[in-house]
Design a protein around this motif. Sequence first.
Motif, short mmCIF file in Angstrom:
data_model
loop_
_atom_site.label_atom_id
_atom_site.label_comp_id
_atom_site.label_asym_id
_atom_site.label_seq_id
_atom_site.Cartn_x
_atom_site.Cartn_y
_atom_site.Cartn_z
N THR A 78 0.91 -1.08 -0.01
CA THR A 78 0.02 0.11 0.05
C THR A 78 0.86 1.25 -0.09
OG1 THR A 78 -1.83 -1.04 1.11
CG2 THR A 78 -1.73 1.25 1.32
N LEU A 82 1.21 4.08 -2.82
CA LEU A 82 1.02 5.34 -2.22
C LEU A 82 2.24 6.50 -2.59
CD1 LEU A 82 -0.48 7.54 -0.38
CD2 LEU A 82 0.82 6.52 1.51
N THR A 228 -4.22 10.61 -0.05
CA THR A 228 -3.57 9.67 0.81
C THR A 228 -4.63 8.62 1.34
OG1 THR A 228 -1.48 10.97 1.10
CG2 THR A 228 -2.01 9.41 2.52
N ILE A 229 -5.60 9.20 2.06
CA ILE A 229 -6.61 8.37 2.72
C ILE A 229 -7.32 7.59 1.62
CG2 ILE A 229 -8.74 8.46 3.59
CD1 ILE A 229 -8.00 11.23 4.95
N THR A 231 -5.72 6.30 -1.09
CA THR A 231 -4.97 5.25 -1.41
C THR A 231 -4.74 4.12 -0.34
OG1 THR A 231 -3.93 6.65 -2.76
CG2 THR A 231 -2.62 4.88 -2.45
N LEU A 232 -4.82 4.83 0.89
CA LEU A 232 -4.42 3.62 1.99
C LEU A 232 -5.74 2.90 2.33
CD1 LEU A 232 -3.06 6.09 4.96
CD2 LEU A 232 -2.02 4.15 3.58
N GLN A 233 -7.00 3.33 1.40
CA GLN A 233 -8.29 2.31 1.37
C GLN A 233 -8.35 1.72 0.23
OE1 GLN A 233 -10.95 5.31 2.44
NE2 GLN A 233 -10.92 5.33 4.57
N THR A 254 -6.71 -3.02 2.83
CA THR A 254 -8.17 -2.99 2.96
C THR A 254 -8.65 -4.44 2.19
OG1 THR A 254 -8.29 -1.94 0.98
CG2 THR A 254 -8.87 -0.86 3.17
N LEU A 277 -5.90 0.15 10.73
CA LEU A 277 -5.61 1.14 9.45
C LEU A 277 -6.23 2.36 9.85
CD1 LEU A 277 -5.38 1.65 6.63
CD2 LEU A 277 -7.89 0.57 6.28
N VAL A 278 -7.19 2.53 10.71
CA VAL A 278 -7.55 4.03 11.23
C VAL A 278 -6.60 4.76 11.71
CG1 VAL A 278 -9.43 5.06 12.86
CG2 VAL A 278 -10.16 3.11 11.51
N ILE A 281 -4.07 5.86 8.89
CA ILE A 281 -4.41 7.03 8.56
C ILE A 281 -4.51 8.20 9.36
CG2 ILE A 281 -6.76 7.88 7.49
CD1 ILE A 281 -7.38 5.24 6.46
N SER A 285 -2.26 11.38 8.17
CA SER A 285 -2.83 12.40 7.67
C SER A 285 -2.32 13.65 8.60
CB SER A 285 -4.42 12.35 8.12
OG SER A 285 -4.96 11.56 7.14
#
Length: 297
Positions: A78, A82, A228-229, A231-233, A254, A277-278, A281, A285
């Motif tokens: 990931t 990213l 970014t958010i 892509t992370l998802q 994900t 993951l939360v 992120i 961020s």
Amino acid sequence: MPSSTKKTRAQWITPKRAPYIFIAPAVLLLIFFTIYPVLQSFILSFQQVKGITKTFVGLSNYTRLLHDPIFYKSLLNTFQILIVQVPVMLFFALLIAVGLHSSLVKAKSFFRIAYFMPAITALVAASIVFMILLDENFGLVNYLLNLLGIESIRWLSSPFWAKVSIIALMTWRWTGYNMVIFLAGLQNIPKELYEAASMDGATRVKQFFLITIPQLKPVFIFTVVMSTIGTLQLFDEPFILTGGGPNNATMTITLYLYQTGFKYFDFGYASAIAYALVVIIAVISWIQMKLVGDFEE
């Protein structure tokens, strides 16, 4: 209806209560379809689910994350996507926005719609088209490469080229979306700044770096953080194009979460992955907002 009933309702629906009555349906939907699932998922991350039986296991699921090689592999994949995709996409988005903002370009409405169309195209349909184009044996891309004397590339079965294919699809899809955001930012920059700079002898290149870039600071922060958010998802592209392969080379966080929960039915561990993951992120961020803000000052 008896007058007493009407009077009772009129007394109950007072001006002070009316706003709360109007927002009550939205609040209830938020509670039942957002807040409750989030809290339930958090509780589930401390449990082990077998059938309909739930067993409290404490931090066992989170401890398992620390020793899970596939989780680290998906995290690495990931971040590799990213680091490459977001800067490339935002560079092209800014470049296109500056070009469409220029007075030299004609038929601006046509080009704006053309660049934005991929963002509203169904992702499944777009992914299938990319699969056909990138087919190793009969794809148009390899056919054109062969005409140029270049050997066919294993776009979806090579670990490196599979990542490139996903990055290409993401860039194609979201460049126009970010272009519109940059274009809106460019249109809000006062023309007087450029006129004053021209009178002082500043070239267009200097105006771009000394006026345009600093004035787009809020837009940069927004696009970088949101990209970014997103892509992370990342899920749909690797799920459709490669299924996470070959050999987990395109497995994202994900996608791993999805397979853990809905393929192996390990919902407790999947919830732990979701909350990990939360946290990732949130931290990234915050770091980006600080770095981009300091860079633009």
